[in-house]
Each structure stands twice: as structure tokens, then as C-alpha cells.
Design a protein around this motif. Sequence first.
Motif, PDB file in Angstrom:
ATOM      1  N   LEU A 101       0.843  -1.186   0.000  1.00 29.02           N
ATOM      2  CA  LEU A 101       0.000   0.000   0.000  1.00 29.02           C
ATOM      3  C   LEU A 101       0.879   1.237   0.000  1.00 29.02           C
ATOM      4  O   LEU A 101       1.675   1.440   0.932  1.00 29.02           O
ATOM      5  N   SER A 102       0.758   2.049  -1.047  1.00 31.34           N
ATOM      6  CA  SER A 102       1.567   3.263  -1.117  1.00 31.34           C
ATOM      7  C   SER A 102       0.871   4.293  -2.002  1.00 31.34           C
ATOM      8  O   SER A 102      -0.007   3.961  -2.787  1.00 31.34           O
ATOM      9  N   TYR A 103       1.301   5.533  -1.839  1.00 32.91           N
ATOM     10  CA  TYR A 103       0.860   6.596  -2.726  1.00 32.91           C
ATOM     11  C   TYR A 103       1.972   7.618  -2.848  1.00 32.91           C
ATOM     12  O   TYR A 103       2.840   7.714  -1.978  1.00 32.91           O
ATOM     13  N   TYR A 116       4.286   4.886   2.308  1.00 32.77           N
ATOM     14  CA  TYR A 116       3.992   3.464   2.230  1.00 32.77           C
ATOM     15  C   TYR A 116       3.706   2.908   3.617  1.00 32.77           C
ATOM     16  O   TYR A 116       4.248   3.386   4.614  1.00 32.77           O
ATOM     17  N   TRP A 117       2.833   1.912   3.655  1.00 34.99           N
ATOM     18  CA  TRP A 117       2.420   1.300   4.906  1.00 34.99           C
ATOM     19  C   TRP A 117       3.402   0.200   5.288  1.00 34.99           C
ATOM     20  O   TRP A 117       3.725  -0.675   4.492  1.00 34.99           O
ATOM     21  N   ASP A 118       3.898   0.248   6.523  1.00 34.44           N
ATOM     22  CA  ASP A 118       4.794  -0.761   7.070  1.00 34.44           C
ATOM     23  C   ASP A 118       3.961  -1.670   7.969  1.00 34.44           C
ATOM     24  O   ASP A 118       3.596  -1.281   9.082  1.00 34.44           O
ATOM     25  N   ASP A 119       3.644  -2.865   7.472  1.00 32.00           N
ATOM     26  CA  ASP A 119       2.817  -3.803   8.239  1.00 32.00           C
ATOM     27  C   ASP A 119       3.449  -4.190   9.568  1.00 32.00           C
ATOM     28  O   ASP A 119       2.760  -4.321  10.567  1.00 32.00           O
ATOM     29  N   GLU A 120       4.772  -4.412   9.578  1.00 39.06           N
ATOM     30  CA  GLU A 120       5.450  -4.834  10.797  1.00 39.06           C
ATOM     31  C   GLU A 120       5.350  -3.791  11.904  1.00 39.06           C
ATOM     32  O   GLU A 120       5.142  -4.116  13.058  1.00 39.06           O
ATOM     33  N   GLY A 122       3.163  -1.186  11.778  1.00 34.47           N
ATOM     34  CA  GLY A 122       1.800  -0.673  11.856  1.00 34.47           C
ATOM     35  C   GLY A 122       1.735   0.840  11.704  1.00 34.47           C
ATOM     36  O   GLY A 122       0.954   1.507  12.375  1.00 34.47           O
ATOM     37  N   GLU A 123       2.575   1.363  10.780  1.00 37.37           N
ATOM     38  CA  GLU A 123       2.599   2.814  10.590  1.00 37.37           C
ATOM     39  C   GLU A 123       2.992   3.170   9.162  1.00 37.37           C
ATOM     40  O   GLU A 123       3.538   2.353   8.428  1.00 37.37           O
ATOM     41  N   TRP A 124       2.699   4.426   8.792  1.00 38.19           N
ATOM     42  CA  TRP A 124       3.105   4.953   7.498  1.00 38.19           C
ATOM     43  C   TRP A 124       4.535   5.452   7.580  1.00 38.19           C
ATOM     44  O   TRP A 124       4.928   6.068   8.568  1.00 38.19           O
ATOM     45  N   ASN A 125       5.318   5.160   6.563  1.00 37.87           N
ATOM     46  CA  ASN A 125       6.677   5.679   6.417  1.00 37.87           C
ATOM     47  C   ASN A 125       6.749   6.408   5.083  1.00 37.87           C
ATOM     48  O   ASN A 125       5.841   6.303   4.260  1.00 37.87           O
TER      49      ASN A 125
END
Length: 156
Positions: A101-103, A116-120, A122-125
Motif C-alpha cells: 500500500l503506497s501513494y 507506504y504502509w509498514d505492516d510490521e 503498523g505505521e506509514w513511512n
Amino acid sequence: MPTMKISKNVRTGEKVQVTSWKSSSDSTNGSFSLGLEPLNIPQAFIWNNNTRPYWRSGPWNGQIFTGLPNMNSFLLDGPSLVDDNEGTFYVTCALADMSYLSYFILNPQGNLVEHYWDDEKGEWNSSSIPETECGIYGKCGLLGVVTLKNHQFAAV
């Protein structure tokens, strides 16, 4: 941007590009645009006022833009540069992991920022190009050399 096409027609001059907002609260067209310049060897550019190069991707080598060595990290087979043989060149990409997931935003300062979403975690980077002032086109003049000392930008 996996289904988005950034393009330029060398015969008509027609182009599809990304344009920055004027400010974070004003969505009218800003000063920066991201587009493709086919030239002899295609490159992507961020332009300031549609006339001055601000950043460039480096030339296309058939697989990636050479100034973006990490661009294959999340892309399936990297991006594709297509020549439709009718004057239009365009760039597309496909994600290796459809759950990624990114934009992207071309911000009012001329930086192309990927969120982009960092699943590990649990936050946006986010990551950005140019990464530092060293990536700004022509920052040090025609034959300038840039060094980073103590995380400070210095032209020598």
C-alpha cells in the motif's frame, strides 16, 4: 501509480505529467511537475515552472532509470518504458505484492514523496526524491562536486 501512465508524445508535444499543489492547503497548480523526456535516452524529470530541470532520474538503461537504483525493490519486473511507435513514450509499473500500500505526492517543494504502509510497525513511512540537496539538478554549477560532511550540504 501502478496503472498510471506518465507520457510524452514527441510529435505533438502532448504530455501527461504530475503537478504539485501550490501549497499543502492550496490545490491549485504549483511550480513543480514530474514528466518524461524521451530525448535520445529517456529520463524522468521534475521541472520547476515547466522550464528548469530540478531533478532527473538518470537515463533509462532498458530496465530502470539509473539514478534510481532502488526502484526494483517493490516492483514486479521493474517499470516499463513503452514506445508506441506513433510518437508517444510512457512509463508504467506493476507491483510485485498487490498488498503493498503506497501513494505518491509531488509536494510544493518539488520532492516526489512515496508514503507506504509498514505492516510490521503498523505505521506509514515515507521516502523522497531528491533524497538530499545533492540530488537537485545543477546545484553546484556546471562542473561542481558535492560532499556531505556532518550531514551538511557543501559545494567544493
